[in-house]
Enzyme design. Structure first.
Site, PDB file in Angstrom:
ATOM      1  N   LYS A   9       0.833  -1.207   0.000  1.00 46.29           N
ATOM      2  CA  LYS A   9       0.000   0.000   0.000  1.00 46.29           C
ATOM      3  C   LYS A   9       0.873   1.264   0.000  1.00 46.29           C
ATOM      4  O   LYS A   9       0.656   2.195  -0.778  1.00 46.29           O
ATOM      5  CB  LYS A   9      -0.893  -0.010   1.256  1.00 46.29           C
ATOM      6  CG  LYS A   9      -1.614   1.276   1.535  1.00 46.29           C
ATOM      7  CD  LYS A   9      -2.682   1.519   0.525  1.00 46.29           C
ATOM      8  CE  LYS A   9      -3.315   2.866   0.696  1.00 46.29           C
ATOM      9  NZ  LYS A   9      -4.418   3.071  -0.224  1.00 46.29           N
ATOM     10  N   CYS A  22      -3.922  10.576   1.175  1.00 47.55           N
ATOM     11  CA  CYS A  22      -3.198   9.327   0.929  1.00 47.55           C
ATOM     12  C   CYS A  22      -1.803   9.587   0.392  1.00 47.55           C
ATOM     13  O   CYS A  22      -0.811   9.305   1.046  1.00 47.55           O
ATOM     14  CB  CYS A  22      -3.968   8.483  -0.082  1.00 47.55           C
ATOM     15  SG  CYS A  22      -5.697   8.344   0.316  1.00 47.55           S
TER      16      CYS A  22
HETATM   17  N1  SAJ Z   1      -1.903  14.638  -9.147  1.00 46.98           N
HETATM   18  C1  SAJ Z   1      -1.032  15.400  -9.929  1.00 46.98           C
HETATM   19  N2  SAJ Z   1      -0.690  14.931 -11.153  1.00 46.98           N
HETATM   20  C2  SAJ Z   1      -1.154  13.752 -11.641  1.00 46.98           C
HETATM   21  C3  SAJ Z   1      -2.039  12.972 -10.858  1.00 46.98           C
HETATM   22  C4  SAJ Z   1      -2.395  13.443  -9.602  1.00 46.98           C
HETATM   23  O1  SAJ Z   1      -0.581  16.471  -9.511  1.00 46.98           O
HETATM   24  O2  SAJ Z   1      -0.805  13.417 -12.766  1.00 46.98           O
HETATM   25  C5  SAJ Z   1      -2.288  15.127  -7.806  1.00 46.98           C
HETATM   26  C6  SAJ Z   1      -3.781  15.387  -7.637  1.00 46.98           C
HETATM   27  O3  SAJ Z   1      -4.149  16.642  -8.111  1.00 46.98           O
HETATM   28  C7  SAJ Z   1      -3.927  15.250  -6.140  1.00 46.98           C
HETATM   29  C8  SAJ Z   1      -2.896  14.179  -5.779  1.00 46.98           C
HETATM   30  O4  SAJ Z   1      -2.022  14.110  -6.868  1.00 46.98           O
HETATM   31  O5  SAJ Z   1      -3.591  16.459  -5.469  1.00 46.98           O
HETATM   32  C9  SAJ Z   1      -3.491  12.819  -5.486  1.00 46.98           C
HETATM   33  O6  SAJ Z   1      -4.521  12.497  -6.426  1.00 46.98           O
HETATM   34  P1  SAJ Z   1      -4.669  11.051  -7.090  1.00 46.98           P
HETATM   35  O7  SAJ Z   1      -5.815  11.095  -8.002  1.00 46.98           O
HETATM   36  O8  SAJ Z   1      -3.370  10.645  -7.676  1.00 46.98           O
HETATM   37  O9  SAJ Z   1      -4.902  10.057  -5.876  1.00 46.98           O
HETATM   38  P2  SAJ Z   1      -5.930  10.010  -4.603  1.00 46.98           P
HETATM   39  O10 SAJ Z   1      -5.211  10.593  -3.415  1.00 46.98           O
HETATM   40  O11 SAJ Z   1      -7.267  10.518  -4.907  1.00 46.98           O
HETATM   41  O12 SAJ Z   1      -6.029   8.402  -4.413  1.00 46.98           O
HETATM   42  C10 SAJ Z   1      -4.841   7.620  -4.270  1.00 46.98           C
HETATM   43  C11 SAJ Z   1      -4.893   6.435  -5.256  1.00 46.98           C
HETATM   44  N3  SAJ Z   1      -3.582   5.783  -5.321  1.00 46.98           N
HETATM   45  C12 SAJ Z   1      -2.939   5.583  -6.481  1.00 46.98           C
HETATM   46  O13 SAJ Z   1      -3.361   5.963  -7.541  1.00 46.98           O
HETATM   47  C13 SAJ Z   1      -1.639   4.845  -6.390  1.00 46.98           C
HETATM   48  C14 SAJ Z   1      -5.961   5.448  -4.801  1.00 46.98           C
HETATM   49  O14 SAJ Z   1      -5.962   4.296  -5.627  1.00 46.98           O
HETATM   50  C15 SAJ Z   1      -5.728   5.042  -3.343  1.00 46.98           C
HETATM   51  O15 SAJ Z   1      -6.718   4.144  -2.878  1.00 46.98           O
HETATM   52  C16 SAJ Z   1      -5.806   6.293  -2.506  1.00 46.98           C
HETATM   53  O16 SAJ Z   1      -4.743   7.171  -2.928  1.00 46.98           O
HETATM   54  C17 SAJ Z   1      -5.668   5.911  -1.037  1.00 46.98           C
HETATM   55  O17 SAJ Z   1      -6.703   5.868  -0.336  1.00 46.98           O
HETATM   56  O18 SAJ Z   1      -4.546   5.571  -0.608  1.00 46.98           O
END
Ligand code: SAJ
Length: 401
Positions: free
Chosen positions: A201, A255
């Site tokens: 995780k 997360c």
């Molecule tokens: N972000 C960027 N650039 C990107 C992608 C995301 O700047 O290309 C930023 C987003 O704007 C945000 C942050 O990253 O601020 C996180 O967003 P996210 O969509 O990547 O992830 P979360 O936090 O909504 O959910 C994550 C997911 N983990 C992964 O993709 C590895 C999800 O599957 C997990 O279950 C979740 O964390 C968790 O609960 O741990």
């Protein structure tokens, strides 16, 4: 079979509802009596597509009931938050408290599962805690770690269809937990041990953090080199083995901006890249705030008057209403601390009002502001009309969609 879930938040409640929808009795437990009351009315306290229907039908059909105290069951699921304390040290006190609440209820053959994101070794630690108070149960319980991996906004689908990694403290525990998840998960179930499942995780979210940090680092380089980072990434990604993520105004949420610290705090010497990625992503937010302040001063020098400024988006990512650990909110706060007589328009199309910020509709903000800073790429911003005289700071890639 009866299942008790401890924690009815963003993951605990959807998980409870899903299990209940499979006609298994679920006792959902939460320390907050308001949450318990809301759920027992068949209503929900969080925003997540399709969760309302799932909870309403589960409560109506009497498969889900919420309580403030743990209830006796055959399966116990710990789904409570694990924030950090002090200098980014993981705080497992909620997992401990949940476990302590369950200990008096445990009996032979029960299954105890932790889903909360936890530092490596937590499941074994909880096993020790349980057996220290119930030595007669030693070797007679099943204990496993199975992290949730769902993406906020798509939880109800991903809970069913994502693969799960399931690690028991021994082989029988792993198998028993697999048999349990098979009742409501359609994705593949991968067996391992508890420590690997815990690390898995943390690895998934750290991997994403590191990849985003790479994109954010590129954005800082490109700003100095006068290169459009969005075009650059699009072109680099045409290579068959390159897949760069998108830069933004930092990394937020509960997360990805949190979990890597669960590794760096325990393995500081070994986790150089993971630690640096956290620094870069945090720095990106600071840098964005500085860019807005710089634009404000430049405008004053050029036009001899104070500009009005629109800050577009407060949520931690596009198209959600969740402001937890939001870099956009941090940037807005930082800019407001430096405010003098400028007028600010704070925009967040997914929320109506906020305790601190006065929320302005995005059309009005775009029309009135001299400087428009896109902090989040919400879908509403895709077709805003921007006249030539505006100063645009696009940290979220809205104009390059
Ligand atoms: N972000 C960027 N650039 C990107 C992608 C995301 O700047 O290309 C930023 C987003 O704007 C945000 C942050 O990253 O601020 C996180 O967003 P996210 O969509 O990547 O992830 P979360 O936090 O909504 O959910 C994550 C997911 N983990 C992964 O993709 C590895 C999800 O599957 C997990 O279950 C979740 O964390 C968790 O609960 O741990």
């Amino acid at each position: 079979m009866k299942v008790t879930t401890i924690g009815l938040g963003y993951i605990g409640l959807p998980t409870s509802a899903l299990i209940a929808q499979n006609k298994i009795q679920v006792c959902g437990v939460d320390v907050n009596p308001e949450v318990v009351k809301t759920i027992n009315k068949g209503e929900i306290h969080i925003v997540e597509p399709d969760l309302d229907k799932a909870v309403a039908s589960s409560v109506k059909d009497k498969f889900l009931k919420a309580y403030t105290e743990p209830q006796e069951a055959e399966v116990y699921l710990v789904v409570v938050p694990t924030p950090f304390k002090g200098n980014h040290e993981p705080d497992i006190s909620y997992v401990e408290a949940a476990t302590n609440g369950i200990i008096p209820l445990l009996k032979e053959d029960d299954l105890y599962i932790i889903e909360s994101t936890s530092p490596v070794g937590t499941t074994e630690k909880m096993a020790k805690l349980i057996y220290s108070q119930r030595p007669e149960l030693k070797g007679k319980l099943h204990m496993a770690y199975c992290p949730e991996r769902v993406l906020p906004g798509n939880v109800m689908h991903e809970l069913v269809h994502n693969d799960r990694v399931i690690g028991g403290v021994d082989k029988q525990s792993t198998q028993k937990a697999i048999d349990f998840y098979r009742l409501f998960v359609k994705g593949e179930l991968h067996a391992t041990n508890a420590r690997t499942a815990e690390m898995c995780k943390l690895t998934e979210n750290s991997s994403r953090d590191v990849q985003i940090a790479f994109a954010n680092e590129l954005s800082l380089i490109c700003d100095k080199a006068d290169i459009d980072v969005w075009e650059l990434i699009k072109l680099a990604n045409k290579h068959p083995r390159v897949n760069i993520l998108q830069p933004g105004c930092g990394v937020g949420g509960h997360c990805i901006a949190v979990d890597p610290y669960f590794i760096t705090s325990e393995f500081p010497m070994e986790s150089q890249i993971i630690g640096k990625a956290r620094e870069i992503n945090n720095y990106k937010s600071f840098w964005c705030a500085e860019q807005v302040k710089k634009a404000k001063h430049d405008f004053k020098l050029k036009h001899g008057r104070t500009p009005s400024i629109a800050l577009m988006g407060l949520a931690f990512k596009p198209n959600i209403d969740d402001l937890r650990e939001s870099p956009a909110k941090y940037i807005a706060q930082k800019i407001m601390q430096d405010a003098h007589d400028e007028e600010y328009f704070i925009v967040e199309p997914n929320i109506k009002d906020h305790q601190v910020f006065k929320i302005t509709p995005y059309q009005e903000a775009v029309k009135k502001a001299d400087i428009i800073a896109f902090l989040v790429a919400h879908k509403e911003f895709n077709d805003v009309q921007l006249s030539e005289d505006k100063v645009i700071l696009d940290f979220a890639g809205v104009l390059n969609k």
